[in-house]
Design an enzyme around this catalytic site. Sequence first.
Site, PDB file in Angstrom:
ATOM      1  N   TYR A 141       0.820  -1.211   0.000  1.00  0.00           N
ATOM      2  CA  TYR A 141       0.000   0.000   0.000  1.00  0.00           C
ATOM      3  C   TYR A 141       0.854   1.261   0.000  1.00  0.00           C
ATOM      4  O   TYR A 141       0.401   2.326  -0.425  1.00  0.00           O
ATOM      5  CB  TYR A 141      -0.909   0.035   1.241  1.00  0.00           C
ATOM      6  CG  TYR A 141      -2.225  -0.673   1.081  1.00  0.00           C
ATOM      7  CD1 TYR A 141      -2.276  -2.042   0.819  1.00  0.00           C
ATOM      8  CD2 TYR A 141      -3.424   0.014   1.208  1.00  0.00           C
ATOM      9  CE1 TYR A 141      -3.485  -2.693   0.687  1.00  0.00           C
ATOM     10  CE2 TYR A 141      -4.641  -0.631   1.075  1.00  0.00           C
ATOM     11  CZ  TYR A 141      -4.667  -1.977   0.820  1.00  0.00           C
ATOM     12  OH  TYR A 141      -5.868  -2.614   0.698  1.00  0.00           O
ATOM     13  N   LYS A 187       2.926 -15.436   2.631  1.00  0.00           N
ATOM     14  CA  LYS A 187       3.113 -16.205   1.398  1.00  0.00           C
ATOM     15  C   LYS A 187       4.611 -16.518   1.303  1.00  0.00           C
ATOM     16  O   LYS A 187       5.301 -16.152   0.349  1.00  0.00           O
ATOM     17  CB  LYS A 187       2.608 -15.379   0.202  1.00  0.00           C
ATOM     18  CG  LYS A 187       2.545 -16.122  -1.120  1.00  0.00           C
ATOM     19  CD  LYS A 187       1.469 -17.190  -1.171  1.00  0.00           C
ATOM     20  CE  LYS A 187       1.603 -18.006  -2.443  1.00  0.00           C
ATOM     21  NZ  LYS A 187       0.736 -19.197  -2.465  1.00  0.00           N
ATOM     22  N   ASP A 216      -3.223 -18.300   0.756  1.00  0.00           N
ATOM     23  CA  ASP A 216      -4.225 -19.033  -0.037  1.00  0.00           C
ATOM     24  C   ASP A 216      -4.890 -20.108   0.818  1.00  0.00           C
ATOM     25  O   ASP A 216      -6.104 -20.295   0.805  1.00  0.00           O
ATOM     26  CB  ASP A 216      -3.616 -19.610  -1.325  1.00  0.00           C
ATOM     27  CG  ASP A 216      -2.298 -20.329  -1.106  1.00  0.00           C
ATOM     28  OD1 ASP A 216      -1.735 -20.260   0.012  1.00  0.00           O
ATOM     29  OD2 ASP A 216      -1.825 -20.996  -2.054  1.00  0.00           O
ATOM     30  N   ASP A 240      -6.395  -6.896   4.317  1.00  0.00           N
ATOM     31  CA  ASP A 240      -7.505  -6.256   3.606  1.00  0.00           C
ATOM     32  C   ASP A 240      -8.419  -7.322   3.011  1.00  0.00           C
ATOM     33  O   ASP A 240      -9.642  -7.291   3.175  1.00  0.00           O
ATOM     34  CB  ASP A 240      -6.940  -5.361   2.495  1.00  0.00           C
ATOM     35  CG  ASP A 240      -8.047  -4.718   1.671  1.00  0.00           C
ATOM     36  OD1 ASP A 240      -8.989  -4.194   2.273  1.00  0.00           O
ATOM     37  OD2 ASP A 240      -7.952  -4.745   0.427  1.00  0.00           O
ATOM     38  N   ASP A 244     -12.364  -8.916   4.568  1.00  0.00           N
ATOM     39  CA  ASP A 244     -13.629  -8.912   3.812  1.00  0.00           C
ATOM     40  C   ASP A 244     -14.214 -10.320   3.764  1.00  0.00           C
ATOM     41  O   ASP A 244     -15.425 -10.515   3.910  1.00  0.00           O
ATOM     42  CB  ASP A 244     -13.413  -8.429   2.366  1.00  0.00           C
ATOM     43  CG  ASP A 244     -13.641  -6.923   2.227  1.00  0.00           C
ATOM     44  OD1 ASP A 244     -13.373  -6.198   3.207  1.00  0.00           O
ATOM     45  OD2 ASP A 244     -14.082  -6.479   1.149  1.00  0.00           O
TER      46      ASP A 244
HETATM   47  C1  IPM Z   1     -10.395  -1.142   3.812  1.00  0.00           C
HETATM   48  C2  IPM Z   1     -10.610  -0.585   2.434  1.00  0.00           C
HETATM   49  C3  IPM Z   1      -9.446   0.327   2.087  1.00  0.00           C
HETATM   50  C4  IPM Z   1      -8.181  -0.508   2.117  1.00  0.00           C
HETATM   51  C5  IPM Z   1      -9.605   1.054   0.739  1.00  0.00           C
HETATM   52  C6  IPM Z   1     -10.890   1.838   0.654  1.00  0.00           C
HETATM   53  C7  IPM Z   1      -8.421   1.936   0.451  1.00  0.00           C
HETATM   54  O1  IPM Z   1     -10.777  -1.618   1.530  1.00  0.00           O
HETATM   55  O2  IPM Z   1     -10.290  -0.338   4.762  1.00  0.00           O
HETATM   56  O3  IPM Z   1     -10.349  -2.352   3.949  1.00  0.00           O
HETATM   57  O4  IPM Z   1      -7.853  -1.172   1.138  1.00  0.00           O
HETATM   58  O5  IPM Z   1      -7.503  -0.487   3.148  1.00  0.00           O
HETATM   59 MG    MG Z   2     -10.866  -3.542   2.416  1.00  0.00          MG
END
Ligand code: IPM
Ligand code: MG
Length: 349
Positions: A141, A187, A216, A240, A244
Amino acid sequence: MKYNISVICGDGIGPECMASAVRILEKTGERFSHSFDFEYLDAGGIAIDKYGKPLPEETLRKAKCADSVLLGAVGGPKWEGIPGIRPEQALLGLRKGLNLYANLRPAFLFESLKDASPLKPEKLPNGLDIMIVRELCGGIYFGESGTGEDFAYDTEKYSVFEIERILKTGEKIAKSRGAKKLTVVDKANVLESSRLWRKVAKETVKDPELEFLYVDNAAMQLIMNPTSFNTIVTSNMFGDILSDEASQLTGSIGMLPSASLGDGNFGMYEPVHGSAPDIAGMNKANPIASILSAAMMLQYSFELFEESRSIFDAVEKTLEDGFATADIMTEGKTLCTTDEMTEKIREYI
Ligand code: IPM
Ligand code: MG
């Protein structure tokens, strides 16, 4: 006590979710005799509209002076395609500018939301309670990147210092949760930086026991064997993605809060979900991720444990009563707007 909180509503459903979190904090303040002062700051798309940049200096400067920051969400199609400017730069700028290198993302399944989880109930006999500790100020990032005529690149680079400090946070969090193991996700079969993570992990973490998983495999185990995890520590990018994934196991990403912490008590608290422009302003969004983010703020920044617990309990009771926003709606539940959901939770505090 008096606490100064910077509120960054941002874009999309950010403002309505922040309004819910503020209402809950006000009620909590009344009940426990604290005063929460809110200062509203601009960042993200709205700041691009107003000031031509996603993160005005004043926002960062004022956020630094606050006791903590509550953030809604940034971004949306409106700001796509502006050369060199993206609303998300505000988020990265705040994380880096406030030195918030440790991002805690709990994936917790409320008993009454079992039906909303895509996993079969037998996979989750005792619910689900995973904490993902994501590195937030380094890695790909923030690595060197560039473009040429017919190529583009981003680099993953971690120093021992960066790895050590996030592993120490992972260790502390795992211990506080009574975890038997701390899972390091990487990884290392491919990446040099991951091999450094493993080396530093072995040198840094004393207790609890370490487990190493390739990312993975970790992604697969989260679905196959979710209850085998307690605390995961991982890099910015892997965290990240896995957070999710983990969020879906709890029924909806609309449920998940997060805390971004540095060395002291200061922190930034935000829902894991994005700005959801498709439902913005429609009073449909699930406010729970933002409300639980406020609860995390009370816990981690202000050490108001009872107060934090009362918010969590109020959310739990509201869900047990069968109230649901559209994202967690299943048969037999009562569909609520953002405001109605917030009000139900408020009444329980
Ligand atoms: C998160 C989001 C952010 C990230 C984006 C919006 C930049 O996906 O906070 O998980 O990738 O960190
Ligand atoms: Mg995210």
